[in-house]
Design a protein around this motif. Sequence first.
Motif, mmCIF file in Angstrom:
data_model
loop_
_atom_site.group_PDB
_atom_site.id
_atom_site.type_symbol
_atom_site.label_atom_id
_atom_site.label_comp_id
_atom_site.label_asym_id
_atom_site.label_seq_id
_atom_site.Cartn_x
_atom_site.Cartn_y
_atom_site.Cartn_z
ATOM 1 N N LEU A 121 0.872 -1.165 0.000
ATOM 2 C CA LEU A 121 0.000 0.000 0.000
ATOM 3 C C LEU A 121 0.914 1.221 0.000
ATOM 4 O O LEU A 121 1.709 1.398 0.928
ATOM 5 N N PHE A 122 0.796 2.050 -1.016
ATOM 6 C CA PHE A 122 1.838 3.038 -1.285
ATOM 7 C C PHE A 122 1.231 4.431 -1.439
ATOM 8 O O PHE A 122 0.296 4.621 -2.223
ATOM 9 N N THR A 123 1.767 5.386 -0.687
ATOM 10 C CA THR A 123 1.374 6.785 -0.819
ATOM 11 C C THR A 123 2.597 7.591 -1.260
ATOM 12 O O THR A 123 3.270 8.213 -0.438
ATOM 13 N N PRO A 124 2.918 7.557 -2.543
ATOM 14 C CA PRO A 124 4.096 8.299 -3.012
ATOM 15 C C PRO A 124 3.791 9.791 -3.132
ATOM 16 O O PRO A 124 2.675 10.176 -3.476
ATOM 17 N N GLY A 137 8.212 -4.283 -9.621
ATOM 18 C CA GLY A 137 8.358 -5.731 -9.614
ATOM 19 C C GLY A 137 7.041 -6.445 -9.852
ATOM 20 O O GLY A 137 6.067 -5.859 -10.321
ATOM 21 N N ALA A 138 7.005 -7.725 -9.471
ATOM 22 C CA ALA A 138 5.841 -8.558 -9.769
ATOM 23 C C ALA A 138 4.785 -8.522 -8.678
ATOM 24 O O ALA A 138 3.636 -8.870 -8.921
ATOM 25 N N LYS A 139 5.144 -8.101 -7.483
ATOM 26 C CA LYS A 139 4.180 -8.089 -6.386
ATOM 27 C C LYS A 139 3.214 -6.924 -6.547
ATOM 28 O O LYS A 139 3.595 -5.846 -7.011
ATOM 29 N N PRO A 140 1.950 -7.111 -6.158
ATOM 30 C CA PRO A 140 0.951 -6.065 -6.391
ATOM 31 C C PRO A 140 1.180 -4.812 -5.548
ATOM 32 O O PRO A 140 1.708 -4.882 -4.432
ATOM 33 N N VAL A 141 0.783 -3.684 -6.117
ATOM 34 C CA VAL A 141 0.865 -2.384 -5.454
ATOM 35 C C VAL A 141 -0.489 -1.708 -5.575
ATOM 36 O O VAL A 141 -1.068 -1.645 -6.658
ATOM 37 N N VAL A 142 -1.004 -1.201 -4.458
ATOM 38 C CA VAL A 142 -2.216 -0.391 -4.461
ATOM 39 C C VAL A 142 -1.844 1.001 -3.992
ATOM 40 O O VAL A 142 -1.265 1.170 -2.919
ATOM 41 N N MET A 143 -2.152 1.992 -4.822
ATOM 42 C CA MET A 143 -1.860 3.376 -4.473
ATOM 43 C C MET A 143 -2.943 3.936 -3.550
ATOM 44 O O MET A 143 -4.123 3.672 -3.732
ATOM 45 N N LEU A 144 -2.496 4.727 -2.581
ATOM 46 C CA LEU A 144 -3.410 5.475 -1.730
ATOM 47 C C LEU A 144 -3.183 6.958 -1.983
ATOM 48 O O LEU A 144 -2.044 7.411 -2.060
ATOM 49 N N GLY A 145 -4.260 7.716 -2.114
ATOM 50 C CA GLY A 145 -4.110 9.151 -2.336
ATOM 51 C C GLY A 145 -4.339 9.529 -3.772
ATOM 52 O O GLY A 145 -4.984 8.816 -4.540
ATOM 53 N N GLU A 146 -3.763 10.650 -4.176
ATOM 54 C CA GLU A 146 -4.049 11.226 -5.487
ATOM 55 C C GLU A 146 -2.829 11.392 -6.371
ATOM 56 O O GLU A 146 -2.963 11.665 -7.564
ATOM 57 N N HIS A 147 -1.635 11.246 -5.812
ATOM 58 C CA HIS A 147 -0.434 11.616 -6.557
ATOM 59 C C HIS A 147 -0.271 10.808 -7.840
ATOM 60 O O HIS A 147 0.165 11.337 -8.861
ATOM 61 N N ILE A 148 -0.599 9.530 -7.787
ATOM 62 C CA ILE A 148 -0.482 8.669 -8.968
ATOM 63 C C ILE A 148 -1.880 8.239 -9.400
ATOM 64 O O ILE A 148 -2.494 7.377 -8.784
ATOM 65 N N ALA A 149 -2.398 8.882 -10.422
ATOM 66 C CA ALA A 149 -3.684 8.486 -11.010
ATOM 67 C C ALA A 149 -3.386 7.988 -12.415
ATOM 68 O O ALA A 149 -3.518 8.701 -13.407
ATOM 69 N N ASP A 150 -2.952 6.747 -12.500
ATOM 70 C CA ASP A 150 -2.472 6.157 -13.738
ATOM 71 C C ASP A 150 -3.159 4.812 -13.928
ATOM 72 O O ASP A 150 -3.240 4.020 -12.980
ATOM 73 N N PRO A 151 -3.662 4.517 -15.111
ATOM 74 C CA PRO A 151 -4.420 3.274 -15.306
ATOM 75 C C PRO A 151 -3.604 2.005 -15.083
ATOM 76 O O PRO A 151 -4.176 0.918 -14.987
ATOM 77 N N ARG A 152 -2.294 2.110 -14.983
ATOM 78 C CA ARG A 152 -1.474 0.928 -14.714
ATOM 79 C C ARG A 152 -1.556 0.487 -13.252
ATOM 80 O O ARG A 152 -1.120 -0.611 -12.910
ATOM 81 N N PHE A 153 -2.108 1.339 -12.389
ATOM 82 C CA PHE A 153 -2.084 1.079 -10.956
ATOM 83 C C PHE A 153 -3.493 1.073 -10.369
ATOM 84 O O PHE A 153 -4.348 1.858 -10.772
ATOM 85 N N ASP A 154 -3.697 0.203 -9.388
ATOM 86 C CA ASP A 154 -4.890 0.301 -8.557
ATOM 87 C C ASP A 154 -4.769 1.547 -7.686
ATOM 88 O O ASP A 154 -3.688 1.860 -7.175
ATOM 89 N N LEU A 155 -5.880 2.230 -7.493
ATOM 90 C CA LEU A 155 -5.877 3.459 -6.710
ATOM 91 C C LEU A 155 -7.105 3.494 -5.812
ATOM 92 O O LEU A 155 -8.231 3.293 -6.277
ATOM 93 N N VAL A 156 -6.882 3.751 -4.524
ATOM 94 C CA VAL A 156 -7.976 3.990 -3.583
ATOM 95 C C VAL A 156 -7.794 5.403 -3.051
ATOM 96 O O VAL A 156 -6.752 5.733 -2.486
ATOM 97 N N THR A 157 -8.797 6.233 -3.243
ATOM 98 C CA THR A 157 -8.665 7.642 -2.904
ATOM 99 C C THR A 157 -9.971 8.169 -2.341
ATOM 100 O O THR A 157 -10.894 7.415 -2.033
ATOM 101 N N LEU A 304 -8.678 -5.051 -1.837
ATOM 102 C CA LEU A 304 -8.147 -5.042 -3.195
ATOM 103 C C LEU A 304 -6.739 -5.619 -3.232
ATOM 104 O O LEU A 304 -6.414 -6.450 -4.098
ATOM 105 N N LEU A 305 -5.889 -5.223 -2.283
ATOM 106 C CA LEU A 305 -4.511 -5.711 -2.289
ATOM 107 C C LEU A 305 -4.462 -7.220 -2.027
ATOM 108 O O LEU A 305 -3.754 -7.957 -2.737
ATOM 109 N N ILE A 306 -5.216 -7.689 -1.040
ATOM 110 C CA ILE A 306 -5.183 -9.123 -0.738
ATOM 111 C C ILE A 306 -5.797 -9.928 -1.878
ATOM 112 O O ILE A 306 -5.307 -11.018 -2.228
ATOM 113 N N ASP A 307 -6.845 -9.406 -2.487
ATOM 114 C CA ASP A 307 -7.418 -10.096 -3.649
ATOM 115 C C ASP A 307 -6.408 -10.195 -4.781
ATOM 116 O O ASP A 307 -6.345 -11.207 -5.492
ATOM 117 N N ARG A 308 -5.611 -9.168 -4.972
ATOM 118 C CA ARG A 308 -4.541 -9.235 -5.977
ATOM 119 C C ARG A 308 -3.506 -10.296 -5.589
ATOM 120 O O ARG A 308 -3.062 -11.091 -6.426
#
Length: 334
Positions: A121-124, A137-157, A304-308
């Motif tokens: 769970l990443f808030t960059p 890498g290969a392990k899943p990443v879920v973004m928190l916040g608004e800084h990265i709004a990119d379709p390549r990443f899951d985002l919860v905001t 979402l992260l655990i489901d991934r």
Amino acid sequence: MAVTMNDVARAAGVSLKTVSNVLNDYEFIRPATRQKVLDAIAELGYEANLTARSLRSGKTRMLGLVLSDLSIPYYAELASRLMTVAAGRGYRVLVEQSGATAAHELSALQGPFRQLTDGLLFTPLTLDAGTIAAHRGAKPVVMLGEHIADPRFDLVTMKNAEAAAAITGHLLAGGRRRIAVLGAAAGDTADSPGLRLNGYRQALDAAGVEFDPALVVQCDWRRDAGASAVGGLLNSGTGFDAVFGLNDTVALGALHELLIRGIKVPDDVAVAGFDDIDEARFASPSLTTVSPGMAEIAERSIKLLIDRIEGAEPAEEGLRVEAGFELKVRDSAP
């Protein structure tokens, strides 16, 4: 000598396999049996070899959480909620403070911290989407916040602009027309400060109230910065009848400064914030604010992260989740 799983099994009167199932949070175990094993573990002081277990299973059942600064109350409260939700799914959360530096954010993505966890769970605040994509890498990443709004990443905001418009609308409905905004950031349009400022401006436009840039103050999201910001407005003679802190700590700092200067809240100046941290309820007067769905953010991001991680959610396309919000109208701006 070190306590072994065999020792635990003998003390609990169960098989070695049962001990292993308890340690790995296998769900189909009778509560009484699980408790016997846990009691034996506590009595004997058994410590599981997580490294060996992860080598066998490929999983650590640990999630990484990267936040910029845990001294910020919202982040601390969010971390606590995330840990509680994760524990309910049989996972633990390791927390890393990035200090909002690129080096620390990058280290969290590809260093030892990342190796200890099954997902992140990443808030960059500094790295861009391309850099993160190249190093995640290969392990899943879920973004928190608004800084990265990119379709390549899951985002919860959260609904920053809509919620800021709602709290500004509440102040306007109370007859306030000179609403100072504290906590803006220079040039920001896409992160929390910029989105919340946009919501404020939308509410002014909807009410036919002219925007005055003199009422927008740039400052850090801390109590001392909020106090200094509102103090600067008072010292300059800038007239205002309300304060909207872009987070609660800024608003609480402003509230304190207004009160020690003898300004009545809310009679002379109304004060509102954003985040609904625990302290907001116990301020004097209690702080009107936005509750941005922290519980929902915690629940949905962990799920979402655990489901991934467990393959329940296909990983081909990033998902965007926006939590709902609620106005908490209290004494500082009734």
